[in-house]
Design a protein around this motif. Structure first.
Motif, short mmCIF file in Angstrom:
data_model
loop_
_atom_site.label_atom_id
_atom_site.label_comp_id
_atom_site.label_asym_id
_atom_site.label_seq_id
_atom_site.Cartn_x
_atom_site.Cartn_y
_atom_site.Cartn_z
N ALA A 66 0.86 -1.18 0.00
CA ALA A 66 0.00 0.00 0.00
C ALA A 66 0.90 1.23 0.00
CB ALA A 66 -0.91 0.01 1.22
N PRO B 134 -3.81 7.38 -2.74
CA PRO B 134 -3.40 6.27 -1.87
C PRO B 134 -4.01 4.98 -2.40
CG PRO B 134 -5.21 7.47 -0.86
CD PRO B 134 -4.91 8.18 -2.16
N PHE C 16 -3.62 0.36 -2.93
CA PHE C 16 -3.06 -0.90 -2.45
C PHE C 16 -3.37 -2.00 -3.46
CE2 PHE C 16 -7.39 -1.06 -1.06
CZ PHE C 16 -7.75 -2.39 -0.93
N GLU D 115 -8.23 2.05 -4.30
CA GLU D 115 -7.88 3.18 -3.44
C GLU D 115 -8.03 2.80 -1.97
OE1 GLU D 115 -8.97 7.19 -4.13
OE2 GLU D 115 -9.44 6.83 -6.24
N VAL D 116 -7.18 3.39 -1.15
CA VAL D 116 -7.27 3.21 0.30
C VAL D 116 -8.27 4.24 0.84
CG1 VAL D 116 -6.02 3.24 2.49
CG2 VAL D 116 -4.85 2.51 0.40
N VAL E 244 -9.07 3.91 6.58
CA VAL E 244 -8.24 2.71 6.57
C VAL E 244 -6.77 3.13 6.50
CG1 VAL E 244 -7.67 0.57 5.34
CG2 VAL E 244 -10.05 1.34 5.48
N SER E 245 -5.94 2.57 7.37
CA SER E 245 -4.51 2.92 7.37
C SER E 245 -3.78 2.17 6.26
CB SER E 245 -3.89 2.56 8.72
OG SER E 245 -3.82 1.16 8.89
N PHE E 246 -2.59 2.67 5.92
CA PHE E 246 -1.77 1.97 4.94
C PHE E 246 -1.42 0.57 5.44
CE2 PHE E 246 -0.68 6.30 3.30
CZ PHE E 246 -1.06 6.09 2.00
N GLN F 91 -3.18 -1.38 7.43
CA GLN F 91 -4.34 -2.25 7.26
C GLN F 91 -4.52 -2.63 5.79
OE1 GLN F 91 -7.19 0.44 9.13
NE2 GLN F 91 -7.57 -1.07 10.72
N ALA F 92 -4.46 -1.65 4.91
CA ALA F 92 -4.66 -1.90 3.48
C ALA F 92 -3.62 -2.87 2.93
CB ALA F 92 -4.62 -0.59 2.71
N SER G 158 -4.52 -7.67 0.14
CA SER G 158 -4.43 -8.16 -1.24
C SER G 158 -4.22 -9.66 -1.35
CB SER G 158 -3.30 -7.45 -1.98
OG SER G 158 -3.49 -6.06 -1.96
N ALA H 187 -11.80 -3.25 1.53
CA ALA H 187 -11.44 -1.99 2.19
C ALA H 187 -12.66 -1.32 2.78
CB ALA H 187 -10.75 -1.07 1.19
#
Length: 302
Positions: free
Chosen positions: A67, A85, A87, A108-109, A113-115, A117-118, A122, A260
């Motif tokens: 992400a 942003p 992921f 998109e994030v 949602v934090s990076f 978490q994202a 996947s 997400a």
């Protein structure tokens, strides 16, 4: 140049080291991303061991999911702009300051949602989503997740619970509280597991998500009701022998966007249990390779 962490020969942890590589150039349909976080998965050490084949040349950067922020758009990319942003599955390794994502498999994030978490969604998250969808259980049915405390199992349990499905999950007794936090009921794995499943679900279960394979999967399959379904991520041969199916992956941005959204809504918590900086990526790998990680481990780059 872009700092990265990978391996220089197929084998054990001793083959891992830091690498300097040119900043990748996105091809048609690709995004260049400045990585903020990367998820760590059991598949990472299996790639390094060569368990998925050894045709890809080394050195090779580790990490399957990332992400970050879009830096450059490849030819033909639509739906994203520089600075977004995003992921998705990483092309060419995620444990790096920069990586590439396929635009068709990126999302998109969301703001909530934090990076970190994202970055976990996947691989394990999307596998869980696809498996639960493939099982197709309706509200009120019962799902058994074999290996519920890992990355895939944790998300699968929460998705199923959000759909009104009752979830049982095999895990150690030490993980009982964690499993309960997922909305599921823990059943101790190992010898006698079928009897313990029947005690928790006397009428049997409607679906089984097998994340472990082996004897536990064979024993658990005896608790499946007539017409029930079994989906496995662990062992194609065992799944087929038990009348089940191997998980079918969709690998689309739509699935990632839905995941997400579930995280943003609070319906799914990826349970990021440990984070490591890029210069401690070897420790992150060890945490997962040891087999004792609960939830998800993340490498934070920025």
């Amino acid at each position: 140049m872009s700092k990265a962490f990978g391996f220089v020969a197929y084998g054990g942890p001793e083959t891992q080291e830091f690498l300097d590589r040119p900043v990748p150039v996105p091809g048609p349909g690709e995004l260049l991303v400045a990585v903020h976080a990367a998820g760590v998965n059991p598949a990472d050490w299996k790639v390094r061991q060569g368990l998925f084949g050894r045709k890809t040349p080394v050195p090779r950067v580790l990490g399957l999911e990332a992400a970050g922020v879009v830096q450059v758009l490849g030819e033909g990319v639509t739906g994203f702009v520089i600075g977004d942003p995003v992921f998705g599955p990483a092309l060419g390794g995620a444990f790096a300051e920069h990586t590439l994502l396929a635009a068709a498999e990126a999302a998109e994030v969301p703001d909530d949602v934090s990076f970190a978490q994202a970055a976990t969604l996947s691989v394990a998250g999307a596998t869980a989503y696809d498996a639960v969808a493939q099982l197709g259980l309706e509200a009120g049915r019962t799902l058994l997740v074999l290996g519920v405390a890992g990355g895939v199992g944790s998300v699968a349990a929460q998705i199923a619970v959000a759909r009104g499905v009752t979830v049982l999950g095999t895990a150690s007794d030490q993980a009982r509280e964690y499993v309960a936090s997922l909305g599921a009921t823990q059943v101790r794995y190992g010898e006698g597991v079928a009897e313990r499943i029947r005690a928790a679900a006397p009428d049997g279960v409607d679906g089984i998500l097998d994340l472990v394979g082996g004897e536990d999967a064979r024993a658990a399959a005896t608790t499946l009701r007539p017409g029930g379904r079994l989906v496995s991520t662990a062992d194609q041969a065992t799944a087929a022998g038990l009348g089940g199916e191997y998980v079918r992956r969709t690998r689309t941005s739509a699935v990632l966007a839905e995941l997400a959204a579930l995280v943003a809504a609070g319906a799914v918590d990826p349970h990021v249990s440990e984070t490591f900086t890029l210069d401690r990526a070897d420790e992150a790998m060890l945490a997962v390779e040891s087999g004792h990680a609960r939830g998800k481990v993340v490498v934070e780059i920025r």
